[in-house]
Design an enzyme around this catalytic site. Structure first.
Site, PDB file in Angstrom:
ATOM      1  N   ASP A   1      77.623  36.638  67.023  1.00 42.01           N
ATOM      2  CA  ASP A   1      77.742  37.044  68.422  1.00 42.01           C
ATOM      3  C   ASP A   1      78.540  35.996  69.212  1.00 42.01           C
ATOM      4  O   ASP A   1      78.360  34.784  68.998  1.00 42.01           O
ATOM      5  CB  ASP A   1      76.314  37.153  68.992  1.00 42.01           C
ATOM      6  CG  ASP A   1      76.243  37.950  70.285  1.00 42.01           C
ATOM      7  OD1 ASP A   1      77.162  38.740  70.550  1.00 42.01           O
ATOM      8  OD2 ASP A   1      75.241  37.786  71.021  1.00 42.01           O
TER       9      ASP A   1
ATOM     10  N   GLY B   1      74.062  42.097  77.584  1.00 45.61           N
ATOM     11  CA  GLY B   1      73.127  41.837  78.681  1.00 45.61           C
ATOM     12  C   GLY B   1      72.081  42.915  78.865  1.00 45.61           C
ATOM     13  O   GLY B   1      71.727  43.257  79.992  1.00 45.61           O
TER      14      GLY B   1
HETATM   15  P1  13P Z   1      70.593  39.432  77.218  1.00 45.70           P
HETATM   16  O1  13P Z   1      70.126  38.088  76.808  1.00 45.70           O
HETATM   17  O2  13P Z   1      70.802  39.577  78.670  1.00 45.70           O
HETATM   18  O3  13P Z   1      69.728  40.532  76.662  1.00 45.70           O
HETATM   19  O4  13P Z   1      72.045  39.625  76.566  1.00 45.70           O
HETATM   20  C1  13P Z   1      72.196  39.483  75.185  1.00 45.70           C
HETATM   21  C2  13P Z   1      73.604  39.675  74.769  1.00 45.70           C
HETATM   22  O5  13P Z   1      74.357  40.388  75.382  1.00 45.70           O
HETATM   23  C3  13P Z   1      74.029  38.963  73.557  1.00 45.70           C
HETATM   24  O6  13P Z   1      75.381  39.104  73.306  1.00 45.70           O
END
Ligand code: 13P
Length: 289
Positions: free
Chosen positions: A85, A212
């Protein structure tokens, strides 16, 4: 299960489009929550993405993350994708692929568009050779998964012309779009710009990714899925469920507990959170081909 190839991952995203679900994607911190995420996916018979975020990659190294995930994937009875990620470096993406990650995100969204295209293209060239899936990002998705942030203004929304160029010139397989979403907890109601989502969905022939996820209400996430979102990222909610589960057990039964006794409760807490998001993504029962 066998490790999925890029073609199989592409086919899963296509099935999401036909059947109206998004692939639920969760950040993990270690082997305990990684196992809890996969157990929840098995119970719901959902496909799932395990996402290694940059601090975890940094701390454990790609080889250890890949080794843990490989065994967990091999034992799983649902499709599990192992994804790097928010990598801001092509080198990390290339290294992760060597170790066996079958999906990577090259996030060069902080660069001007030409730099973003060049960085993603570099990763895509190698990824095609190795059968790895590549996610890119356009527009800025603010915040950090570990602290509170809020939505203001339109500065972070993607520009369609740039998004088109990124998709066409880099060859990426999926695209994270900035549509008012942010990492971490939202201070107020998140203001998702559905007009921008429609613009992306109408003009870009590529699976769209919502970052997010934490703090976005279920009905809003489902509206995003109906509008073309095919992967929903959740990090903060998983981390907090993990720590809160452990804290509750420690508070209830005091000091001097065995690690496993605490982790069992922490894993249950993660499983509950993950189950909520799998359902939110309409992904229950979508594991079968
Ligand atoms: P959150 O931590 O807001 O859930 O977002 C996670 C995310 O988008 C990881 O790439």
């Amino acid at each position: 299960m066998n490790k999925m190839t890029r073609n199989e991952i592409v086919a899963l995203y296509e099935r999401g489009k036909k059947e109206g679900f998004a692939i639920p994607a969760f950040n993990y911190s270690d082997i305990w929550d990684m196992m809890a995420i996969v157990k929840a996916a098995e119970e719901a018979q959902s496909p799932v993405l395990l996402m290694c975020d940059p601090p975890t990659y940094e701390e454990f190294g790609g080889r250890l993350c890949a080794a843990m995930a490989d065994v967990v994937i091999e034992r799983a009875n649902v499709p599990v994708i192992h994804h790097l990620d928010h990598s801001e470096s092509p080198e990390n993406c290339l290294e992760a692929m060597e170790y066996g990650f079958n999906s990577v995100m090259m996030d060069a969204s902080n660069l001007p568009i030409d730099g973003n295209i060049a960085a993603v293209h570099k990763v895509v060239e190698k990824a095609r050779e190795k059968g790895v899936f590549v996610e890119a990002e356009i527009g800025r998705i603010r915040g950090d998964s570990s602290y509170e942030t809020s939505y203001t203004g339109d500065d972070y929304l993607f520009l369609l012309e740039e998004a088109k160029r990124l998709v066409e010139e880099s060859g990426c397989d999926s695209l994270a779009i900035g549509i008012g979403n942010a990492h971490g907890f939202y201070q107020g109601e998140p203001e998702i710009n559905f007009g921008k989502l429609k613009e992306a969905n109408d003009n870009l022939d590529i699976p769209l990714v919502l970052h997010g996820g934490t703090g976005i209400p279920r009905d809003v996430v489902r509206k995003c899925i109906a509008g073309g979102i095919r992967k929903v990222n959740v990090g903060t909610a998983v981390y907090c469920a993990y720590m809160n589960g452990a804290r509750e057990k420690l508070m209830a039964d005091g000091e001097n507990q065995f690690t496993y006794d605490v982790m069992e409760v922490a894993m249950d807490s993660v499983k509950k959170e993950v189950a909520y998001w799998i359902e939110t993504c309409n992904a229950v029962g979508k594991a079968a081909k």
